[in-house]
Design an enzyme around this catalytic site. Structure first.
Site, PDB file in Angstrom:
ATOM      1  N   HIS A  22     138.514  41.530 -32.629  1.00 46.78           N
ATOM      2  CA  HIS A  22     137.152  42.048 -32.452  1.00 46.78           C
ATOM      3  C   HIS A  22     136.218  40.903 -32.133  1.00 46.78           C
ATOM      4  O   HIS A  22     136.253  39.854 -32.766  1.00 46.78           O
ATOM      5  CB  HIS A  22     136.670  42.812 -33.684  1.00 46.78           C
ATOM      6  CG  HIS A  22     136.843  42.082 -34.977  1.00 46.78           C
ATOM      7  ND1 HIS A  22     138.057  42.019 -35.626  1.00 46.78           N
ATOM      8  CD2 HIS A  22     135.968  41.377 -35.736  1.00 46.78           C
ATOM      9  CE1 HIS A  22     137.919  41.309 -36.728  1.00 46.78           C
ATOM     10  NE2 HIS A  22     136.669  40.896 -36.822  1.00 46.78           N
TER      11      HIS A  22
ATOM     12  N   ASP B 279     128.457  47.008 -36.577  1.00 42.71           N
ATOM     13  CA  ASP B 279     129.085  46.511 -37.806  1.00 42.71           C
ATOM     14  C   ASP B 279     128.466  47.220 -39.006  1.00 42.71           C
ATOM     15  O   ASP B 279     127.254  47.429 -39.069  1.00 42.71           O
ATOM     16  CB  ASP B 279     128.884  44.993 -37.912  1.00 42.71           C
ATOM     17  CG  ASP B 279     129.825  44.363 -38.922  1.00 42.71           C
ATOM     18  OD1 ASP B 279     130.739  43.626 -38.499  1.00 42.71           O
ATOM     19  OD2 ASP B 279     129.646  44.606 -40.133  1.00 42.71           O
ATOM     20  N   ILE B 280     129.305  47.573 -39.978  1.00 41.65           N
ATOM     21  CA  ILE B 280     128.846  48.300 -41.156  1.00 41.65           C
ATOM     22  C   ILE B 280     127.979  47.420 -42.056  1.00 41.65           C
ATOM     23  O   ILE B 280     127.193  47.928 -42.856  1.00 41.65           O
ATOM     24  CB  ILE B 280     130.084  48.853 -41.928  1.00 41.65           C
ATOM     25  CG1 ILE B 280     129.711  50.044 -42.784  1.00 41.65           C
ATOM     26  CG2 ILE B 280     130.770  47.771 -42.747  1.00 41.65           C
ATOM     27  CD1 ILE B 280     130.916  50.826 -43.292  1.00 41.65           C
TER      28      ILE B 280
ATOM     29  N   HIS C 236     132.481  39.743 -32.361  1.00 37.67           N
ATOM     30  CA  HIS C 236     131.178  40.018 -32.957  1.00 37.67           C
ATOM     31  C   HIS C 236     130.121  39.663 -31.905  1.00 37.67           C
ATOM     32  O   HIS C 236     130.102  38.524 -31.416  1.00 37.67           O
ATOM     33  CB  HIS C 236     130.918  39.131 -34.174  1.00 37.67           C
ATOM     34  CG  HIS C 236     131.831  39.328 -35.343  1.00 37.67           C
ATOM     35  ND1 HIS C 236     131.443  40.023 -36.471  1.00 37.67           N
ATOM     36  CD2 HIS C 236     133.090  38.909 -35.568  1.00 37.67           C
ATOM     37  CE1 HIS C 236     132.433  40.013 -37.350  1.00 37.67           C
ATOM     38  NE2 HIS C 236     133.454  39.339 -36.834  1.00 37.67           N
TER      39      HIS C 236
ATOM     40  N   GLY D  85     137.696  33.343 -41.989  1.00 35.75           N
ATOM     41  CA  GLY D  85     137.121  34.525 -42.627  1.00 35.75           C
ATOM     42  C   GLY D  85     137.494  35.831 -41.954  1.00 35.75           C
ATOM     43  O   GLY D  85     136.829  36.845 -42.180  1.00 35.75           O
TER      44      GLY D  85
HETATM   45  P1  5GP Z   1     135.940  39.651 -39.630  1.00 37.35           P
HETATM   46  O1  5GP Z   1     135.519  39.142 -40.993  1.00 37.35           O
HETATM   47  O2  5GP Z   1     137.374  40.136 -39.654  1.00 37.35           O
HETATM   48  O3  5GP Z   1     135.655  38.701 -38.506  1.00 37.35           O
HETATM   49  O4  5GP Z   1     135.003  40.879 -39.332  1.00 37.35           O
HETATM   50  C1  5GP Z   1     135.248  42.170 -39.783  1.00 37.35           C
HETATM   51  C2  5GP Z   1     133.946  42.902 -39.666  1.00 37.35           C
HETATM   52  O5  5GP Z   1     134.210  44.284 -39.776  1.00 37.35           O
HETATM   53  C3  5GP Z   1     132.940  42.567 -40.775  1.00 37.35           C
HETATM   54  O6  5GP Z   1     131.747  42.062 -40.175  1.00 37.35           O
HETATM   55  C4  5GP Z   1     132.737  43.893 -41.502  1.00 37.35           C
HETATM   56  O7  5GP Z   1     131.390  44.089 -41.919  1.00 37.35           O
HETATM   57  C5  5GP Z   1     133.165  44.899 -40.469  1.00 37.35           C
HETATM   58  N1  5GP Z   1     133.709  46.133 -41.021  1.00 37.35           N
HETATM   59  C6  5GP Z   1     134.630  46.240 -42.025  1.00 37.35           C
HETATM   60  N2  5GP Z   1     134.931  47.528 -42.247  1.00 37.35           N
HETATM   61  C7  5GP Z   1     134.188  48.257 -41.370  1.00 37.35           C
HETATM   62  C8  5GP Z   1     134.066  49.665 -41.124  1.00 37.35           C
HETATM   63  O8  5GP Z   1     134.712  50.515 -41.737  1.00 37.35           O
HETATM   64  N3  5GP Z   1     133.195  50.042 -40.150  1.00 37.35           N
HETATM   65  C9  5GP Z   1     132.458  49.145 -39.433  1.00 37.35           C
HETATM   66  N4  5GP Z   1     131.633  49.628 -38.515  1.00 37.35           N
HETATM   67  N5  5GP Z   1     132.557  47.800 -39.634  1.00 37.35           N
HETATM   68  C10 5GP Z   1     133.418  47.375 -40.592  1.00 37.35           C
END
Ligand code: 5GP
Ligand code: ZN
Length: 113
Positions: free
Chosen positions: A99, A30-31, A101, A92
């Site tokens: 995906h 994760d970034i 986590h 969120g």
């Molecule tokens: P969500 O909030 O949809 O459950 O999680 C999305 C996740 O994707 C977040 O934890 C965010 O930090 C990660 N993320 C968003 N953009 C990027 C990216 O360009 N590269 C990577 N490696 N992670 C990303």
């Protein structure tokens, strides 16, 4: 270019720190990590969330979970880890490509305290 950010990672259009790749899944860091280990595991095909992937292709959903457990083991999370699927705006979810986590490397007891 893919319209979906994570399809872009699958296609190699968007760079990512990839830790596992198979025909079915890709796992990458994760970034914006929320714990010392924070890896995202995605399907190579596009499904919006966990409910959609399990309805469309339960076997693929199984591959996703197996890969999440494999990543946790490879990252040395023998003391425990969490697998989270944020699903929908109230949870969120910000990227609408399913995906998992994989979080670990610190005390994740929840609820806190
Ligand atoms: P969500 O909030 O949809 O459950 O999680 C999305 C996740 O994707 C977040 O934890 C965010 O930090 C990660 N993320 C968003 N953009 C990027 C990216 O360009 N590269 C990577 N490696 N992670 C990303
Ligand atoms: Zn996608």
């Amino acid at each position: 270019m893919s319209e979906c950010l994570f399809c872009g990672i699958v296609e190699g259009e968007t760079p990512a720190d990839i830790v596992l790749r198979t025909d079915e899944v890709v796992a990458f860091r994760d970034i914006s990590p929320q714990s010392p280990v924070h890896v995202l595991v995605i399907s190579t095909s596009h499904h919006a969330n966990v409910a959609e992937i399990v309805a469309a292709d339960p076997t693929l959903a199984g591959h996703l979970l197996a890969a999440a457990a494999q990543v946790a083991e490879a990252e040395g999370l023998s003391n425990g880890y969490r697998i989270v699927f944020n699903t929908g705006a109230d949870a969120g979810q910000t990227v609408f490509h399913v995906h998992a986590h994989v979080l670990g490397g610190r005390d994740l007891l929840w609820p806190p305290g």
